[in-house]
Motif scaffolding. Sequence first.
Motif, short mmCIF file in Angstrom:
data_model
loop_
_atom_site.label_atom_id
_atom_site.label_comp_id
_atom_site.label_asym_id
_atom_site.label_seq_id
_atom_site.Cartn_x
_atom_site.Cartn_y
_atom_site.Cartn_z
N ARG A 233 0.83 -1.19 0.00
CA ARG A 233 0.00 0.00 0.00
C ARG A 233 0.88 1.26 0.00
NH1 ARG A 233 -4.77 1.58 4.26
NH2 ARG A 233 -4.34 -0.48 5.06
N MET A 322 -8.74 6.93 5.50
CA MET A 322 -8.95 5.55 5.91
C MET A 322 -10.38 5.31 6.33
SD MET A 322 -5.66 5.21 8.40
CE MET A 322 -5.88 3.47 8.70
N HIS A 323 -11.05 6.39 6.71
CA HIS A 323 -12.33 6.27 7.40
C HIS A 323 -13.19 7.47 6.98
CE1 HIS A 323 -15.05 6.55 10.92
NE2 HIS A 323 -14.79 5.28 11.13
N PHE B 254 -4.71 3.22 18.25
CA PHE B 254 -4.63 3.10 16.80
C PHE B 254 -3.34 3.68 16.24
CE2 PHE B 254 -6.48 3.85 12.40
CZ PHE B 254 -6.61 2.50 12.11
N LEU B 288 -5.51 -4.20 11.36
CA LEU B 288 -5.27 -4.93 10.12
C LEU B 288 -6.22 -4.51 9.01
CD1 LEU B 288 -4.45 -8.51 11.45
CD2 LEU B 288 -2.88 -6.76 10.59
N THR B 293 -15.83 -1.16 11.10
CA THR B 293 -16.12 0.24 10.81
C THR B 293 -15.88 0.54 9.32
OG1 THR B 293 -13.87 1.01 11.14
CG2 THR B 293 -15.22 0.81 13.11
N SER B 294 -16.04 1.81 8.96
CA SER B 294 -15.78 2.19 7.57
C SER B 294 -14.29 2.36 7.30
CB SER B 294 -16.52 3.50 7.25
OG SER B 294 -15.89 4.60 7.90
N SER B 295 -13.46 2.01 8.28
CA SER B 295 -12.02 2.22 8.15
C SER B 295 -11.34 1.09 7.37
CB SER B 295 -11.38 2.30 9.54
OG SER B 295 -9.99 2.44 9.44
N THR B 296 -10.26 1.42 6.72
CA THR B 296 -9.47 0.41 6.02
C THR B 296 -8.44 -0.23 6.93
OG1 THR B 296 -7.83 2.06 5.40
CG2 THR B 296 -9.62 1.66 3.84
N GLY B 297 -8.20 0.37 8.12
CA GLY B 297 -7.12 -0.10 8.98
C GLY B 297 -5.77 0.23 8.36
N TRP B 298 -4.70 -0.16 9.06
CA TRP B 298 -3.36 0.16 8.58
C TRP B 298 -2.81 -0.88 7.63
CZ3 TRP B 298 -2.01 4.92 9.22
CH2 TRP B 298 -2.41 5.62 10.37
N GLY B 299 -3.42 -2.09 7.62
CA GLY B 299 -2.84 -3.17 6.83
C GLY B 299 -1.56 -3.65 7.50
N GLU B 398 -9.72 12.50 15.06
CA GLU B 398 -10.19 12.95 13.76
C GLU B 398 -11.58 13.52 13.97
OE1 GLU B 398 -8.04 12.55 11.30
OE2 GLU B 398 -9.24 13.34 9.67
N ARG B 422 -10.79 8.81 17.14
CA ARG B 422 -11.21 8.10 15.93
C ARG B 422 -12.14 6.97 16.31
NH1 ARG B 422 -7.67 9.18 11.40
NH2 ARG B 422 -8.86 7.55 10.35
N GLU B 423 -13.01 6.62 15.38
CA GLU B 423 -13.91 5.49 15.65
C GLU B 423 -13.08 4.22 15.85
OE1 GLU B 423 -16.64 4.42 12.57
OE2 GLU B 423 -17.98 3.39 13.97
N GLU B 424 -11.95 4.14 15.17
CA GLU B 424 -11.08 2.97 15.30
C GLU B 424 -10.61 2.77 16.74
OE1 GLU B 424 -10.82 5.29 12.89
OE2 GLU B 424 -9.88 4.51 11.08
#
Lengths: 546, 482
Positions: A233, A322-323, B254, B288, B293-299, B398, B422-424
């Motif tokens: 990424r 990301m969100h 996070f 991950l 949630t709508s988050s992609t995470g950090w991977g 955020e 953050r929601e995360e």
Amino acid sequence: MAVISLYYRYLERLTGADKETILKRLPMLGSDIERIEENHVDVEFFPSRPDLFSVEGVARAMKGFLGIETGLPGYNVTPSGISFSVDPGLASIRPYLGTAVIRDISLDEEAILSLMGLQEALHWALGRGRSKVAIGIHDLDRVTPPFRYIAEERTRAFVPLDYDREMTMEEILEEHPKGRAYAGIVRDFQRFPLIVDACNQVLSFPPIINGELTRVTGESRNLLLDTTGTDERAVMTAVNILCTALADAGGRIESVEVNGTFMPTLAPTTRLVSARECSALLGIEVTPAELSLLLHRMRYSAEPAGDDKVRVTVPCYRADIMHDWDIFEDAAIAFGYENVRAELPPTFTIGKAHPVITIASCVRALGSGLGYQEVIPFTLTSERVMYTRMQHPVVPGTLCVLHPITEENTMVRTGILPLLLETLQFNRHRELPQRLFAVGDVVEELETYQRAAFVSLHPGADFSEAYAVADALSRELSIPYTPGESGDPAFLEGRRGNLILEGRVAGTFGEIHPAVLNAFELEHSVAAVEIDLRAVPGYPSGLGTP
Amino acid sequence: MDLSLNEKRLIKVLEPLKKSDPATLARAMETSAESVIQFAMLLAGRGLVLLEKEVTTRYAHTDEGSRYAREGLPERQLLQSFKDRIPMSDLTKHPLSRVGIGQMRKKGWAVVRDGVVEKTGKDMPGEDEIALKDPSRGGPGIAVLVKRGLLTEHQGTKYLITLTPEGYALAKSGLKIQPEVGTLTREQIIGGSWKDLHLRHYGLGTLPRKIYPGKVHPYQRLLDEMRQILLEMGFAEIYGGLAQSSFWNFDALFQPQDHPAREMQDTFFLKETVPLPPGYEKVKDMHLHGGTTSSTGWGGNWTKDKAQQCVLRTHTTSLSIQHLVSHPEPPVKVFCIGRVYRRESIDSTHLAEFEQLEGIVMDKDVTFRHLLGFLKEFYGRMGFEGVRFRPGYFPYTEPSVEPEVFVDGLGWVEMGGAGIFREEVRAPWGIRYPVLAWGLGVSRVAMLRLGLKDLRQLYRTDIDLVRETPLWSPLQKSPGGK
């Protein structure tokens, strides 16, 4: 933090606004202006926005923010016909490759400075010092496609940038300044990553150094970009940020086929967000149409999509989205933080002091009443101060830091008295008597709790003074102690005692041993008391342990 | 003129003598010479006597000095120990050779050629030798001898007290001498005899002796003031450990495991590890891929080992999140003032440990506007009237905001950071409502308030800083005052 130099002439040309307007609004976009110079300004941007690490990126964002050009910037990508292969042997070394071709570019001095600054900032913020991502930019016309990204013998030689002779990759790690700086990333691998062309000429030894062969100059017209790394990424984000900046600088972006896939696409992503959720987060009522308008100024494309939804198209260089809330923050920035009306929340709660801190305040009141002055020593100290000078064995469960910076800061204090004696040492030249106290955290066996210590330095300081203070503190703090013999070697034998509560030592007092006075370079006797505040009734138990 | 009894007595004694020295007068007055000087100083202030002070300097031989006064300086003795020349190796056997040879050469009495010491013939007695014989004669040799430790300097002060014409006139006019009382006794007070006593008057010209009250450190007073403000604003105080797991210090907030703050250059890591709390898997999922949630995470990767390692807390937010996890129902309003750690080289603007103040508000329907409202109110109560907000960035909030306050002479100064969790951060723990959060490096405020140039002064205390900083100073605006 990334500090980027923005050259006014280039910035004004790309933005289409004068520098005064840009400088005035820049902080409200999210940055700190560090220095204003004659021909440029140094600006610090947040690590979450690597797309702003170039003049091109800042100009693009400012155009939206100032309303000069809003909405999603479009980037066309056409195939270059060039291919690039990735050796499977790199899987355990540095597996990911991102690449692109940039055609018909003409970089003037300021554009080259901007590109170099961008590359450096990306190495830091996105690349984690090149370990996660490293970037190489090459003069495409000096080499012959197709290109290969391979795991090569460590003894392969080529001419690295800024040198005029061939060196093996091992030699580069030993001798080249960049080699020495980044050797740690690759040193342990059997083979090293290398990028070569169809004629086996070396373009780059990622993440260390490019070859001299493909050096980019003001004359270069066609460029090849390589980004390599350990996180796919991040590697692609770097490609997207570099390509969009180079496109804004006047280049045409072409894709490269890598193991059958074409990259980059520079394709935006989409998110369906709720205007209601945005309003609830910000406390600003926005309709889907209003939210769309705000987002256009932040260079998104956005349109109402039924009910309270907004379909948002996110440009490819915005790696920080990301969100959904990341988009809402941008809406707030477009709205202007200065336009948000601050308001106290309706939340009703009753304040409540924490007993540990209330007890500490009580100790401070007593210290003042007894004529002692408070000091606030560091909690980080050394075995030398804490134990050696105190003639004290090391307390079991002493918390040592793994990588101390100095010999003075190797551990967290397990008591406060040694720090007070050290403070007396700093104050040797000050008027006597000196009566000091401190109250605060100590750590033992991972448990943080509070202790208080008192010292009195003057020619007449003695055991009875210490005993009287220990007794007064205990009475005032409701510690029903019984006196007991102490074996603490920091105090003189026969002139020391313990405060015993329920069979445990809750405190120690007495006259400091002359050998300890010598160790702290003190010239008069010291009466001292240290108390474990867990002995105070009402001190909560089971706190302060992770 | 209201003279004290002692002043009157001194004038009386001085009247027939006209002028005298303190010792003579002390005998006549049956007091000490020091007291006579005191009385004379008071009278001199009134122009009734003239107090002349003469500082005399006397030099005395040290033990070593008196030996050399008899036997001659080491270099003289050494010079006399040989005829015209002598091999250096022989001369060094002389007991005084260590001091003597150097001095001999320095004074030009002898030179050394090829390992042989040779007299030059220029060895007239110097100023120092003359002074050593009789220091009372003074002369330029004295300083050299003091420096060599052969003489010591003793300073003495002589006083001469002379009655002025005004003093003489006063003495002639007749002084009523009557016993004076200083401290009143119990008997004098309850018996009523105080009515007939001549009570001594004390002058205001002599400043009192300085006493230093015991008191709380000025920095602590500032911390207390902030604590008081937050308590008044309805916040509950929390307290917790200095050592925290990386999980609570970073992962739960996070912060990705490859974040620069998690490298050993920036944070004090400890060898200790602690087990992860139940529910940690949800935090892992969040990192991950963004969990539910709508988050992609950090991977990338996430390892338990990295989360279990303890650190010295880098912020008190590690306590706030743990409080929220154990109190997930609204409303929650808590604050904490505590020590935090950064792996920094210490200098005037950087410390490895300092205080952080942090507050959070979790409730239904709280918004970014409310966050700004809180910040404005808090800084206003701290005495900062101008507050403005700029976008900011923190990994766990955020939107994020950087408040700035206006300080006279400095302009707008960045003052901490704030944002909405953050929601995360909250989703893994079932915390359903927004969490407003802000933090502040308090030492910065302390520097402004106390006018310090060096952060270390807060912790490596100079006692005089505590002694001389007033408990109530004009900068210390009344709590709540604007």
